[in-house]
Design a protein around this motif. Structure first.
Motif, PDB file in Angstrom:
ATOM      1  N   LEU A 278     -71.516   7.606  39.111  1.00  0.00           N
ATOM      2  CA  LEU A 278     -72.898   7.963  39.431  1.00  0.00           C
ATOM      3  C   LEU A 278     -73.775   6.711  39.488  1.00  0.00           C
ATOM      4  N   ASP A 279     -73.636   5.841  38.495  1.00  0.00           N
ATOM      5  CA  ASP A 279     -74.433   4.614  38.466  1.00  0.00           C
ATOM      6  C   ASP A 279     -74.099   3.711  39.656  1.00  0.00           C
ATOM      7  N   GLU A 280     -72.803   3.635  39.984  1.00  0.00           N
ATOM      8  CA  GLU A 280     -72.406   2.774  41.089  1.00  0.00           C
ATOM      9  C   GLU A 280     -72.882   3.333  42.431  1.00  0.00           C
ATOM     10  N   THR A 281     -72.887   4.652  42.579  1.00  0.00           N
ATOM     11  CA  THR A 281     -73.392   5.255  43.813  1.00  0.00           C
ATOM     12  C   THR A 281     -74.871   4.947  43.990  1.00  0.00           C
ATOM     13  N   ARG A 282     -75.627   5.059  42.900  1.00  0.00           N
ATOM     14  CA  ARG A 282     -77.049   4.732  42.954  1.00  0.00           C
ATOM     15  C   ARG A 282     -77.246   3.250  43.282  1.00  0.00           C
ATOM     16  N   SER A 283     -76.445   2.395  42.657  1.00  0.00           N
ATOM     17  CA  SER A 283     -76.546   0.962  42.909  1.00  0.00           C
ATOM     18  C   SER A 283     -76.179   0.627  44.353  1.00  0.00           C
ATOM     19  N   LEU A 284     -75.163   1.312  44.885  1.00  0.00           N
ATOM     20  CA  LEU A 284     -74.754   1.091  46.272  1.00  0.00           C
ATOM     21  C   LEU A 284     -75.900   1.430  47.225  1.00  0.00           C
ATOM     22  N   ALA A 285     -76.578   2.552  46.972  1.00  0.00           N
ATOM     23  CA  ALA A 285     -77.691   2.950  47.833  1.00  0.00           C
ATOM     24  C   ALA A 285     -78.832   1.937  47.750  1.00  0.00           C
ATOM     25  N   GLU A 286     -79.143   1.479  46.536  1.00  0.00           N
ATOM     26  CA  GLU A 286     -80.228   0.510  46.364  1.00  0.00           C
ATOM     27  C   GLU A 286     -79.887  -0.823  47.038  1.00  0.00           C
ATOM     28  N   SER A 287     -78.639  -1.272  46.862  1.00  0.00           N
ATOM     29  CA  SER A 287     -78.239  -2.537  47.474  1.00  0.00           C
ATOM     30  C   SER A 287     -78.281  -2.450  48.995  1.00  0.00           C
ATOM     31  N   THR A 288     -77.826  -1.316  49.533  1.00  0.00           N
ATOM     32  CA  THR A 288     -77.830  -1.141  50.983  1.00  0.00           C
ATOM     33  C   THR A 288     -79.248  -1.182  51.528  1.00  0.00           C
ATOM     34  N   PHE A 289     -80.165  -0.479  50.876  1.00  0.00           N
ATOM     35  CA  PHE A 289     -81.557  -0.443  51.312  1.00  0.00           C
ATOM     36  C   PHE A 289     -82.172  -1.848  51.269  1.00  0.00           C
ATOM     37  N   ASP A 290     -81.971  -2.541  50.155  1.00  0.00           N
ATOM     38  CA  ASP A 290     -82.558  -3.873  50.002  1.00  0.00           C
ATOM     39  C   ASP A 290     -81.910  -4.890  50.949  1.00  0.00           C
ATOM     40  N   TYR A 291     -80.619  -4.712  51.209  1.00  0.00           N
ATOM     41  CA  TYR A 291     -79.930  -5.625  52.128  1.00  0.00           C
ATOM     42  C   TYR A 291     -80.436  -5.431  53.556  1.00  0.00           C
TER      43      TYR A 291
END
Length: 395
Positions: free
Chosen positions: A367-380
């Motif tokens: 769950l934490d990694e999925t949230r982090s993946l979404a945040e990283s994708t948006f910021d990237y």
């Protein structure tokens, strides 16, 4: 914490000459000496020879530029076939790509090191992060994942005059010539090329009153303008006062023979390890003498700074050191002691091993990694959009 042997894949972003890459390779060799199995996964480059000389296995990777699918795919295949326990990436491109790849396979743990002066917003927030300065550690202290401070280490045994059997070739043209050295990438990044040209100008001024030579080891995308500046300085001087050596996989002889060193980051640390007085180079005209008064500043921000007066700031520092051999000797001995006590490669390897063990014992939370993946994708994506806007604004 007792250490179990690990299968490690170490991923420098490239194998060009540079502090981050050297740290990655040297720490990898120490990890191998401590009983771990290690692979260097990186594109070929000048440091490939150092990888081989240290007895490390080198698996060639595609270039780790931006978010490379080819790099990601090759890392996943290697980690699966080799049954890697942990992947340690250096700098943002391989760190982000490895995180995306691990999200697909989920068969290895991940640690990332960022030794540049800025931490990108789009780095995965759940992955253990190693930074090189106290200032950067404070900036990212609130991120969800673990943050570790590891000041870039130096092999104080190998980087010492006593470790060199001879001192050849000789970089001076005469015994009374003051030798000033810079070992760095010749690039506009961090204003390195601008600092090199400033140093040439100051040495040119100094040469009117005493024999002096500036020797520069390194190469990069700004080499043409640096070469033009060197030719101009030499044409107006009585003797050759600027020498460009290009890439040097092993610049230790140059450090050993130097009277004064100019540099930042790992180059600054190597100067200290060789017992040489150091003027720290930064961006936007930054120059500062390393001594007991300035040390606290550098322990917070790293051996780097931003903002200064360029040649006007460097010239009096060079005059001070050039005219006082006793001061040079004292600062050199003090710097060597500092390097041994605080920046030892052996101590850093022990600390890094503990970080690996902790990371290997912490299973990723989906769950934490999925949230982090979404945040990283948006910021990237925001980062890419800003780059395109800047590029359009300069064309």
């Amino acid at each position: 914490m007792s250490a179990r042997p690990l299968r490690l894949i170490i991923c420098p972003h490239e194998l060009e000459m540079g502090g981050s890459q050297l740290n990655a390779i040297e720490l990898a060799a120490r990890a191998q000496d401590r009983g771990h199995q290690v692979i260097i996964f990186a594109p070929p480059g000048p440091l490939s020879t150092k990888v081989a000389n240290l007895g490390l296995q080198h698996v060639l990777s595609p270039p780790a530029n931006m978010l490379s699918r080819n790099w990601m795919r090759a890392l996943n295949q290697l980690s699966l076939s080799w049954k890697a326990d942990l992947v340690h990436t250096y700098e943002w491109a391989p760190s982000l790509a490895a995180f995306y790849g691990r999200f697909v396979r989920r068969d290895f743990h991940l640690v990332m090191t960022i030794l540049s002066m800025d931490i990108p917003d789009f780095l995965p927030r759940t992955v253990p992060l190693i930074v090189g300065t106290e200032e950067l550690r404070r900036q990212v202290a609130q991120r969800p994942g673990p943050v570790y401070l590891m000041e870039p280490p130096i092999d104080t045994d190998a980087n010492s005059t006593s470790a060199l059997a001879t001192q050849t070739p000789t970089y001076r043209s005469s015994d009374d010539q003051l030798l000033v050295s810079m070992v760095c990438r010749v690039t506009d990044e961090l204003d390195k090329a601008s600092g090199i040209i400033q140093a040439m100008s100051v040495v040119q001024q100094l040469s009117s009153s005493q024999p002096v030579r500036l020797v520069i080891a390194g190469d990069g995308d700004a080499m043409d303008k640096v070469r033009d500046a060197a030719n101009e300085a030499n044409q107006t001087a009585v003797a050759e006062i600027v020498v460009l050596l290009g890439n040097m996989p092993d610049p230790r002889q140059l450090y050993a023979q130097s009277d004064i060193c100019l540099g930042m980051g790992s180059s600054a640390l190597k100067a200290l390890s060789f017992g040489k007085p150091l003027i720290v180079q930064g961006a936007q005209g930054y120059w500062k003498l390393l001594d007991e008064r300035s040390l606290p500043e550098f322990l917070v921000q790293g051996f780097y700074g931003v903002g200064g007066t360029g040649e006007l700031g460097l010239e009096p520092l060079m005059q001070l050191l050039a005219g006082d051999p006793t001061l040079r000797t004292r600062l050199g001995a003090w710097g060597r002691e500092l390097a041994v006590k605080r920046f030892s490669l052996t101590r850093a390897a022990e600390d890094l091993e503990e970080i690996y063990q902790r990371a290997g014992q912490t299973p990723p939370n989906l769950l934490d990694e999925t949230r982090s993946l979404a945040e990283s994708t948006f910021d990237y994506l925001k980062f890419l959009a800003s780059r395109k806007l800047i590029s359009r604004g300069t064309t």
